[in-house]
Design a protein around this motif. Structure first.
Motif: not given
Length: 309
Positions: A288-296
Motif C-alpha cells: 500500500a505504501v509503494v502504491f501510494v508513493c508511485v501514484y503520487i
C-alpha cells in the motif's frame, strides 16, 4: 434452389466454427502463461491476503480480525521506522543513480569508439551479477579483517572507513545499490538518446550551440520520459529493499537489525517467529505504501508534463 437457400446458413455456421477454432487456438497459446500466472502470483497473493485477515495465538487459536492486523502494522514502530529508512534511502539513492546513469549515457552517446562499446558493456556488467553475489563481494571489500580496502589504507598508515558499522552502513548500501543498477539505467537512457533525431543536433550546431547547450536543451529534455520510467522502477525497487541488507546482516555486526527494512521485518515475522499472519500483513501494508508513493509521483509528473516543464 435448396442449395441456394442453405448457402447463407452454412456459410454462417462455417464462420462461427472458424472463429471458435481460432479462439481455442489463441487460448491454447495463452494457457501456459495463464496457469503459471495464477499458480505463482495470483493464488499466493490471494492466500497472503487471506492470512493477513486472521490472527493466530496460543491461547485463543486462530481468529478473524479483519483489518486489525493492518491497524497494528501502521502503529508498529518497527514497521514505521523501516518505512522511514527506505524513504530516506530513496531520497538519496534515486537522484544519485539517475545522475550517474545519465552522465555515463551522455558521455557514451558522444564518444563513438570501440572503447565506448567496451565501456558500455563493462558498466552494464554489475547488473548481470546476481544481487546476492554482488552483496557478498562488497561485504568482502568492506571487511576490516581481510578486505583489500583495509590493506590499502593500512599501507598509507590510515584506517579504512568501516562501511559495515552502524554509522556508515547507509553509505555502504548506497554504494552497492548504485553500483548494481546504474548500468541498467544507463542502457535505458542510452537507448533513448540513440532515438533522438540527429538533424536536431545539426540544426543546433548551425545555430552556434555548444555541446553543453545541446545536452541541456535537447538531449536531457527529450529523454525525460526515460528518466520518469527509471524513477518509477527505482522507487518501487528501493521501497522493497531486502537482498543487500539481508546478505550483509551477518557481516555488519549489529548494524542491520531484523526490522531494518519493512521486507526484512516481514521476513522475520513469517520465518523466524512463525507469525505468518502478521508477516503477510506487513507485506500488504508495504504494498500500500509503494502504491501510494508511485501514484503520487505519477500524478505529479503527469500534471506538470515532466521534470523540466
Amino acid at each position: 434452389m435448396t442449395a441456394t437457400l442453405d448457402s447463407p446458413a452454412v456459410s454462417t455456421k462455417h464462420r462461427r466454427s472458424t472463429v471458435v477454432r481460432q479462439n481455442l487456438t489463441g487460448w491454447a497459446f495463452v494457457a501456459p502463461f495463464g496457469i503459471i500466472f495464477l499458480a505463482l502470483l495470483v493464488l499466493p497473493i490471494g492466500y497472503a491476503l487471506y492470512l493477513s485477515l486472521f490472527q493466530k495465538s496460543l491461547i485463543g487459536g486462530t481468529r478473524f480480525v479483519l483489518f486489525g492486523n493492518y491497524v497494528k502494522a501502521f502503529s508498529d514502530p518497527s514497521f514505521l521506522d523501516g518505512v522511514w529508512f527506505v524513504v530516506r534511502f530513496s531520497i538519496v539513492l534515486i537522484p544519485l543513480q539517475m545522475a550517474v546513469s545519465l552522465a555515463i549515457a551522455l558521455i557514451l552517446d558522444i564518444v563513438v569508439t570501440r572503447f565506448a562499446r567496451f565501456s558500455r558493456l563493462m558498466i552494464f556488467m554489475p547488473y548481470a551479477i546476481p544481487t546476492v553475489i554482488g552483496a557478498l563481494m562488497w561485504g568482502f571489500l568492506y571487511s576490516d579483517n581481510f578486505g583489500p580496502l583495509a590493506e590499502i589504507f593500512e599501507s598509507f598508515g590510515r584506517q579504512a572507513p568501516d562501511f559495515l558499522s552502524s554509522s556508515l552502513i547507509f553509505y555502504g548500501l548506497l554504494n552497492i545499490v548504485t553500483w548494481q543498477w546504474a548500468g541498467y539505467y544507463m542502457i535505458i537512457l542510452y537507448a533513448a538518446l540513440q532515438g533522438i533525431d540527429p538533424t536536431l543536433y545539426e540544426a543546433a550546431r548551425i545555430d552556434g550551440a555548444s555541446q553543453w547547450q545541446i545536452i541541456l536543451r535537447i538531449k536531457i529534455p527529450l529523454v525525460t520520459p526515460a528518466l520518469v520510467l527509471i524513477l518509477v522502477f527505482a522507487l518501487i525497487g528501493t521501497l522493497q529493499f531486502f537482498n543487500e541488507p539481508k546478505i550483509l546482516q551477518d557481516l555488519a555486526a549489529g548494524a542491520i537489525p531484523n526490522d531494518f527494512t519493512p521486507n526484512m521485518y516481514a521476513y522475520q515475522q513469517a520465518f523466524s517467529l512463525a507469525n505468518y499472519n502478521y508477516g503477510a500483513t506487513i507485506s500488504f501494508a508495504l504494498g500500500a505504501v509503494v502504491f501510494v508513493c508511485v501514484y503520487i509521483f505519477l500524478f505529479a509528473t503527469r500534471k506538470r508534463g515532466g521534470f523540466f516543464s
